[in-house]
Design an enzyme around this catalytic site. Structure first.
Site, PDB file in Angstrom:
ATOM      1  N   ASP A  67       0.878  -1.177   0.000  1.00  0.00           N
ATOM      2  CA  ASP A  67       0.000   0.000   0.000  1.00  0.00           C
ATOM      3  C   ASP A  67       0.915   1.226   0.000  1.00  0.00           C
ATOM      4  OD1 ASP A  67      -2.336   1.652   0.301  1.00  0.00           O
ATOM      5  OD2 ASP A  67      -1.996   1.770   2.453  1.00  0.00           O
ATOM      6  N   SER A  68       0.312   2.397  -0.187  1.00  0.00           N
ATOM      7  CA  SER A  68       1.087   3.633  -0.090  1.00  0.00           C
ATOM      8  C   SER A  68       1.535   3.875   1.351  1.00  0.00           C
ATOM      9  CB  SER A  68       0.229   4.809  -0.550  1.00  0.00           C
ATOM     10  OG  SER A  68      -0.948   4.862   0.228  1.00  0.00           O
ATOM     11  N   CYS A 115      -4.268  -1.557  -1.960  1.00  0.00           N
ATOM     12  CA  CYS A 115      -4.444  -0.116  -2.123  1.00  0.00           C
ATOM     13  C   CYS A 115      -5.374   0.061  -3.313  1.00  0.00           C
ATOM     14  CB  CYS A 115      -3.082   0.512  -2.402  1.00  0.00           C
ATOM     15  SG  CYS A 115      -3.175   2.262  -2.855  1.00  0.00           S
ATOM     16  N   GLU A 131      -4.336   9.207   8.661  1.00  0.00           N
ATOM     17  CA  GLU A 131      -2.908   8.952   8.959  1.00  0.00           C
ATOM     18  C   GLU A 131      -2.392   9.881  10.073  1.00  0.00           C
ATOM     19  OE1 GLU A 131       0.042   7.284   7.204  1.00  0.00           O
ATOM     20  OE2 GLU A 131      -1.162   5.953   5.968  1.00  0.00           O
ATOM     21  N   CYS A 174     -11.165   2.618  -0.196  1.00  0.00           N
ATOM     22  CA  CYS A 174      -9.801   3.012   0.177  1.00  0.00           C
ATOM     23  C   CYS A 174      -9.453   2.208   1.416  1.00  0.00           C
ATOM     24  CB  CYS A 174      -9.743   4.507   0.472  1.00  0.00           C
ATOM     25  SG  CYS A 174      -8.144   5.041   1.110  1.00  0.00           S
ATOM     26  N   HIS A 176      -7.637   2.743   3.787  1.00  0.00           N
ATOM     27  CA  HIS A 176      -7.517   3.492   5.043  1.00  0.00           C
ATOM     28  C   HIS A 176      -8.854   3.605   5.791  1.00  0.00           C
ATOM     29  CE1 HIS A 176      -3.607   4.782   3.526  1.00  0.00           C
ATOM     30  NE2 HIS A 176      -3.365   5.322   4.703  1.00  0.00           N
TER      31      HIS A 176
END
Ligand code: DGL
Length: 267
Positions: free
Chosen positions: A5-6, A68, A147, A179, A181
């Site tokens: 993932d990023s 991701c 984040e 997403c 996240h």
């Protein structure tokens, strides 16, 4: 298996894979030095994903999970063409789950700008049921808020409310949280949308797809063994460890740093 993932968002997918497949080994790579992927052009994200895919394959993984949505949107076909190992993305399993879940055939999508721009969810949903309408909203504020040190703030709730508004107005009964996240603030989404709206998350759906792929190909490890997991980041290993534990909800013993040059060299 290789998972990338990023940043730490893909750990929500890794979490589900670890509990579904405790006998498998995992190598996770978070590309923190280049996070966020969401606002970047699709071509650039495609290049990053291809570098990481080639690097993970060179580490000897037997399957790659693009954990991701942005990288999956930008690069899944290219990864599948270029790598010898199977590649599982996070979009197909979610599109499938959403089509199965919707009763009024109106589905919402919340995702990064790049994922919305790529339009792959709408294509896949259309392939599965051409009568389902997809309403997409790009959510640029969410990844930085999630984040941050504390994602459970009034600001996150406000952002979710704002992004949810057009979907509520469209009368969707199912929302894809596109997403990796977003599961971290799942209760905020559920409270904003209410119990009557079905939320579809990539983590569970993707872990199911990975388990089925391994089983059907006969690639599984012996179920009696105990698997392990390792972490790599292109960013700061200490930041990864602290933040990562929140997403993984399992211990993170050590995190190794990997230089971007090593990834570029692998491609
Ligand atoms: N976690 C990534 C995704 O699923 C995106 C985060 C980012 O913008 O880098 O789309």
């Amino acid at each position: 298996m290789g998972v990338f993932d990023s940043g730490v968002g893909g750990l929500t997918v890794l979490h589900e894979c670890l509990v579904t497949l405790p006998h498998e080994d995992f190598l996770y790579l978070g590309d923190h030095a280049r996070l966020p992927y969401g606002p970047r052009p699709l071509d650039e994200v495609r290049r990053f994903a291809r570098e990481i895919g080639a690097f993970l394959e060179a580490q000897g993984v037997k399957l790659v999970v693009a954990a991701c949505n942005t990288a999956t949107s930008a690069a899944l076909p290219q990864l599948q063409e270029e790598l010898a190992v199977p590649v599982v993305g996070v979009i197909t399993p979610e599109a499938h789950a959403a089509v199965q879940a919707t009763r009024n055939r109106r589905v919402g999508l919340l995702a990064t700008e790049a994922t919305v721009e790529a339009g792959r969810y709408a294509e896949l949903v259309r392939t599965l049921d051409a009568g389902v309408e997809v309403f997409s909203v790009a959510c640029p504020r969410l990844v930085p808020l999630i984040e941050s040190d504390d994602p459970f703030t009034a600001e996150t709730t406000e952002a979710v409310r704002e992004y949810a508004m057009p979907l509520k107005a469209a009368g969707v009964d199912t929302v894809i949280l596109g997403c990796t996240h977003y599961p971290l603030v799942r209760p905020i989404f559920q409270r904003v949308f209410g119990r009557d709206v079905t939320l579809v998350f990539s983590a569970e759906e993707t872990a199911r797809e990975v388990a089925e792929t391994l089983a059907r190909k006969g690639f599984e490890n012996d179920a009696s063994r105990q698997g392990g997991y390792r972490f790599l980041t292109t960013g700061d290993p200490d930041v990864f460890r602290t933040m990562g534990a929140r997403f993984l909800q399992l211990p993170i013993p050590a995190v190794e740093r990997i230089e971007l040059a090593e990834l570029t060299a692998a491609a």
